[in-house]
Design a protein around this motif. Structure first.
Motif, PDB file in Angstrom:
ATOM      1  N   ASN A  86     -55.945  11.172  26.756  1.00  0.00           N
ATOM      2  CA  ASN A  86     -54.832  10.691  27.233  1.00  0.00           C
ATOM      3  C   ASN A  86     -54.610  10.964  28.811  1.00  0.00           C
ATOM      4  N   VAL A  87     -54.002  10.015  29.629  1.00  0.00           N
ATOM      5  CA  VAL A  87     -53.596  10.211  30.836  1.00  0.00           C
ATOM      6  C   VAL A  87     -52.097  10.647  30.947  1.00  0.00           C
ATOM      7  N   LEU A  88     -51.627  11.734  31.169  1.00  0.00           N
ATOM      8  CA  LEU A  88     -50.417  12.194  31.125  1.00  0.00           C
ATOM      9  C   LEU A  88     -49.613  12.586  32.473  1.00  0.00           C
ATOM     10  N   ALA A  89     -48.391  12.140  32.633  1.00  0.00           N
ATOM     11  CA  ALA A  89     -47.728  12.281  33.763  1.00  0.00           C
ATOM     12  C   ALA A  89     -46.211  12.397  33.576  1.00  0.00           C
ATOM     13  N   THR A  90     -45.359  13.251  34.488  1.00  0.00           N
ATOM     14  CA  THR A  90     -44.029  13.406  33.970  1.00  0.00           C
ATOM     15  C   THR A  90     -43.259  13.616  35.463  1.00  0.00           C
ATOM     16  N   ARG A  91     -41.939  12.893  35.336  1.00  0.00           N
ATOM     17  CA  ARG A  91     -41.144  13.102  36.502  1.00  0.00           C
ATOM     18  C   ARG A  91     -39.718  13.557  35.775  1.00  0.00           C
ATOM     19  N   GLY A  92     -39.091  14.243  36.594  1.00  0.00           N
ATOM     20  CA  GLY A  92     -37.633  14.676  36.196  1.00  0.00           C
ATOM     21  C   GLY A  92     -37.653  16.210  36.054  1.00  0.00           C
ATOM     22  N   SER A  93     -36.727  16.400  35.181  1.00  0.00           N
ATOM     23  CA  SER A  93     -36.206  17.950  34.856  1.00  0.00           C
ATOM     24  C   SER A  93     -37.026  18.523  33.804  1.00  0.00           C
ATOM     25  N   ALA A  94     -37.727  19.639  34.203  1.00  0.00           N
ATOM     26  CA  ALA A  94     -38.451  20.593  32.915  1.00  0.00           C
ATOM     27  C   ALA A  94     -37.226  20.808  31.730  1.00  0.00           C
ATOM     28  N   ASN A  95     -35.871  20.804  32.135  1.00  0.00           N
ATOM     29  CA  ASN A  95     -34.983  21.351  31.106  1.00  0.00           C
ATOM     30  C   ASN A  95     -34.153  19.920  30.888  1.00  0.00           C
ATOM     31  N   ALA A  96     -34.553  19.038  30.734  1.00  0.00           N
ATOM     32  CA  ALA A  96     -33.915  17.505  30.637  1.00  0.00           C
ATOM     33  C   ALA A  96     -33.112  17.427  29.205  1.00  0.00           C
ATOM     34  N   GLU A  97     -32.004  17.036  29.395  1.00  0.00           N
ATOM     35  CA  GLU A  97     -31.225  16.827  28.453  1.00  0.00           C
ATOM     36  C   GLU A  97     -31.752  15.332  27.500  1.00  0.00           C
ATOM     37  N   THR A  98     -32.230  14.474  28.300  1.00  0.00           N
ATOM     38  CA  THR A  98     -32.755  13.277  27.631  1.00  0.00           C
ATOM     39  C   THR A  98     -34.386  13.358  28.154  1.00  0.00           C
ATOM     40  N   HIS A  99     -35.222  12.921  27.236  1.00  0.00           N
ATOM     41  CA  HIS A  99     -36.593  12.858  27.424  1.00  0.00           C
ATOM     42  C   HIS A  99     -37.093  11.576  26.978  1.00  0.00           C
ATOM     43  N   VAL A 100     -37.560  10.665  27.692  1.00  0.00           N
ATOM     44  CA  VAL A 100     -38.184   9.340  27.144  1.00  0.00           C
ATOM     45  C   VAL A 100     -39.694   9.399  27.497  1.00  0.00           C
ATOM     46  N   VAL A 101     -40.453   8.859  26.719  1.00  0.00           N
ATOM     47  CA  VAL A 101     -41.965   8.644  26.738  1.00  0.00           C
ATOM     48  C   VAL A 101     -42.252   7.198  26.880  1.00  0.00           C
ATOM     49  N   LEU A 102     -43.020   7.076  27.738  1.00  0.00           N
ATOM     50  CA  LEU A 102     -43.553   5.477  27.983  1.00  0.00           C
ATOM     51  C   LEU A 102     -45.094   5.589  27.531  1.00  0.00           C
ATOM     52  N   ASN A 103     -45.515   4.866  26.682  1.00  0.00           N
ATOM     53  CA  ASN A 103     -46.821   4.859  25.966  1.00  0.00           C
ATOM     54  C   ASN A 103     -47.511   3.405  26.133  1.00  0.00           C
ATOM     55  N   THR A 104     -48.559   3.351  26.296  1.00  0.00           N
ATOM     56  CA  THR A 104     -49.443   2.369  26.023  1.00  0.00           C
ATOM     57  C   THR A 104     -50.993   2.638  25.912  1.00  0.00           C
ATOM     58  N   HIS A 105     -52.073   1.502  25.977  1.00  0.00           N
ATOM     59  CA  HIS A 105     -53.222   1.969  25.923  1.00  0.00           C
ATOM     60  C   HIS A 105     -54.155   1.400  26.892  1.00  0.00           C
ATOM     61  N   ILE A 106     -55.229   1.822  27.288  1.00  0.00           N
ATOM     62  CA  ILE A 106     -56.055   1.276  28.290  1.00  0.00           C
ATOM     63  C   ILE A 106     -57.307   0.951  27.855  1.00  0.00           C
ATOM     64  N   ASP A 107     -57.752   0.778  26.632  1.00  0.00           N
ATOM     65  CA  ASP A 107     -58.880   0.130  26.176  1.00  0.00           C
ATOM     66  C   ASP A 107     -58.443  -1.253  25.641  1.00  0.00           C
ATOM     67  N   THR A 108     -59.453  -2.209  25.545  1.00  0.00           N
ATOM     68  CA  THR A 108     -59.383  -3.673  25.316  1.00  0.00           C
ATOM     69  C   THR A 108     -60.641  -4.002  24.169  1.00  0.00           C
ATOM     70  N   VAL A 109     -60.284  -4.872  23.528  1.00  0.00           N
ATOM     71  CA  VAL A 109     -61.319  -5.234  22.468  1.00  0.00           C
ATOM     72  C   VAL A 109     -62.435  -6.030  23.211  1.00  0.00           C
ATOM     73  N   SER A 110     -63.651  -6.346  22.590  1.00  0.00           N
ATOM     74  CA  SER A 110     -64.934  -6.938  22.965  1.00  0.00           C
ATOM     75  C   SER A 110     -64.545  -8.482  22.796  1.00  0.00           C
ATOM     76  N   PRO A 111     -65.104  -9.389  23.427  1.00  0.00           N
ATOM     77  CA  PRO A 111     -65.990  -9.019  24.749  1.00  0.00           C
ATOM     78  C   PRO A 111     -64.968  -9.054  25.876  1.00  0.00           C
ATOM     79  N   HIS A 112     -65.562  -8.656  26.889  1.00  0.00           N
ATOM     80  CA  HIS A 112     -64.620  -8.701  28.418  1.00  0.00           C
ATOM     81  C   HIS A 112     -64.631 -10.105  28.725  1.00  0.00           C
TER      82      HIS A 112
END
Length: 388
Positions: free
Chosen positions: A61-87
Motif C-alpha cells: 500500500n502507498v500511505l501518506a498523511t497530512r495534518g496533526s499527529a494528535n488530531a481530533e478527527t482523522h479521515v482516511v482516503l482509499n482506492t486502488h491502483i490495480d485494474t482488470v485485464s486486458p489493458h
C-alpha cells in the motif's frame, strides 16, 4: 476564465497546483493489470513532487498523511491502483457522445479507479489540516485478493483503526454509497459410488443428488433463521454457477461439484453462511450421499456485506458537497474491510454502466472530465468541513 471542461481558474487553483485531469491522463497510460509497480512509482513521485513523503507498507500500500499527529478527527482516503485485464489504451475524446457532450477520458482504469484516485489526490493536496488529519491509503490488488486492504486493517500501524471516517474511491456517478452486499464463493462436493449405468441401483449417483441440492439452494432464503431483507440492499441471493461431475457416459458418477455464489446482506458473516448452508444441505441430501461445502481458498477474508448509517456525519457532509444521492453500491469493494473500523462511504466520478452497457471493466471504459473535477471539489469541501 473558463477551461474547455467548464472549470474556472479559481477552481483549478484550489487544487494547490495539482491538476487531477492531467494526473489521470498519465495514470491511465500506466497499465496496471499485471504489474502495479510503474503506477505505484508514478503515484509516489506525484506525492513527493508536492512535498509529501509517501511510504510503502508490507502489503504494497502507498500511505501518506497530512495534518496533526494528535488530531481530533482523522479521515482516511482509499482506492486502488490495480485494474482488470486486458489493458485498454488511453484516449482523450472531446466529442463525448456517451457523456452528454462532455469531454471524456477513455482507457482501462479511467473510472475504476484512477478517476476516483485523481479526485482523492486533488482533495488531499488542497487541504492542509492544522487540527485534523487526513491519510491517503492506496491499495495494490483490490481486483484480485485485497491483500493490501487486509494489511491496512490488520497491520500494527493500521490507519483505519483510529479513523473517524473512510472514503473509498469507486465509480458511483458522484452518489454517496453507504452499503454493499458481500460476496462469498465456494463449492458443494457430493460423493457417491461408481457402478455400471446398466445397473444404476448398485451404485450411488452423485449427479442425481444435485436435484436435492438445487432444491435446498432455492429454499435457502426461506429457512427460519434466514437474514431479513436489508433496508438498503434488499434480500441476499444464492446462485449456482458451475457444475462438474461424471467421467464416463456409461457409468454412475461417484463425484459431483457445484460452485455457488452468495451475495450476502448485513449482518450475515461468512462463518454464519457456511454453517447455515451446511445444515441445509445435510438435511436435504440422501443419507447415502456424502456432502461437504468448502469456501474457495484465498489468503484474505471474503469481502463481506457492510453498511454505514445513512445519517452519519460523513454521509451528510459529502452528499451536501457533491449533490449526489445516498444509496447502496452495487459491486463488492474493499470498503467491506474498513466499515468495521469507522463509518465508511464509497464515492467517486464515473459509472459502472451506462445506457450502452458496461463501462467499468469493459472495452468502452471512460470517465467524464467534468465529473472528475466535480468529485475533486466535493471531496475538498468535505475534508475542509471535517479536518481543516
Amino acid at each position: 476564465m473558463s477551461g474547455d471542461d467548464g472549470s474556472t481558474a479559481v477552481e483549478d487553483a484550489a487544487f494547490a497546483g495539482f491538476d487531477p485531469v492531467e494526473f489521470l491522463e498519465t495514470a491511465v497510460q500506466h497499465d496496471s493489470h499485471e504489474d502495479v509497480g510503474p503506477m505505484r512509482e508514478f503515484l509516489c513521485e506525484t506525492l513527493e513532487s508536492r512535498g509529501v513523503s509517501p511510504r510503502i507498507d508490507d502489503g504494497g500500500n502507498v500511505l501518506a498523511t497530512r495534518g496533526s499527529a494528535n488530531a481530533e478527527t482523522h479521515v482516511v482516503l482509499n482506492t486502488h491502483i490495480d485494474t482488470v485485464s486486458p489493458h485498454v489504451p488511453f484516449e482523450r475524446d472531446e466529442s463525448g457522445d456517451e457523456a452528454g457532450g462532455s469531454d471524456v477520458i477513455r482507457g482501462r482504469g479511467s473510472c475504476d479507479a484512477k478517476g476516483p484516485l485523481a479526485a482523492l489526490l486533488a482533495a488531499f493536496f488542497a487541504v492542509d489540516p492544522t487540527e485534523g488529519q487526513v491519510t491517503l491509503a492506496i491499495t495494490p490488488d483490490e481486483e484480485v485478493l485485497s491483500t493490501g486492504a487486509y494489511e491496512l486493517v490488520t497491520g500494527e500501524d493500521s490507519p483505519t483503526r483510529d479513523a473517524d471516517a473512510v472514503i473509498v474511491g469507486e465509480p458511483t456517478d458522484l452518489d454517496v454509497c453507504t452499503a454493499a452486499k458481500g460476496r462469498f464463493q465456494g463449492t458443494i462436493h457430493l460423493t457417491g459410488a461408481n457402478a455400471h449405468a446398466a445397473e444404476p441401483e448398485t451404485g450411488t449417483n452423485a449427479v442425481a443428488a444435485l436435484e436435492s441440492v438445487l432444491a435446498a439452494i432455492r429454499t435457502f432464503g426461506e429457512r427460519d433463521d434466514a437474514p431479513p431483507e436489508h433496508p438498503q440492499l434488499g434480500a441476499a441471493t444464492l446462485t449456482p454457477t458451475v457444475v462438474e461431475g461424471g467421467e464416463a457416459t456409461n457409468q454412475v458418477p461417484a463425484d459431483c461439484a457445484l460452485t455457488i455464489d452468495r451475495r450476502s446482506v448485513p449482518p450475515e458473516t461468512a462463518d454464519e453462511f457456511h454453517a447455515a448452508l451446511t445444515d441445509q444441505l445435510e438435511a436435504a441430501v440422501p443419507d447415502d450421499v456424502g456432502v461437504e461445502f468448502r469456501f474457495t481458498d484465498r489468503p484474505t477474508p471474503f469481502l463481506e456485506a457492510w453498511d454505514t448509517d445513512p445519517d452519519a456525519e460523513i454521509v451528510d457532509v459529502l452528499a451536501d458537497a457533491s449533490g449526489g444521492e445516498v444509496r447502496p453500491f452495487t459491486a463488492a469493494t474493499e470498503a467491506s474491510y474498513f466499515a468495521a473500523d469507522a463509518p465508511t462511504v464509497v464515492f467517486g466520478p464515473g459509472v459502472l454502466a451506462d445506457d450502452e452497457g458496461a463501462v467499468a471493466h469493459a472495452p468502452q471504459e471512460y470517465v467524464r472530465v467534468d465529473a472528475v473535477r466535480t468529485a475533486s471539489r466535493a471531496l475538498e469541501e468535505t475534508l475542509r468541513t471535517l479536518v481543516a
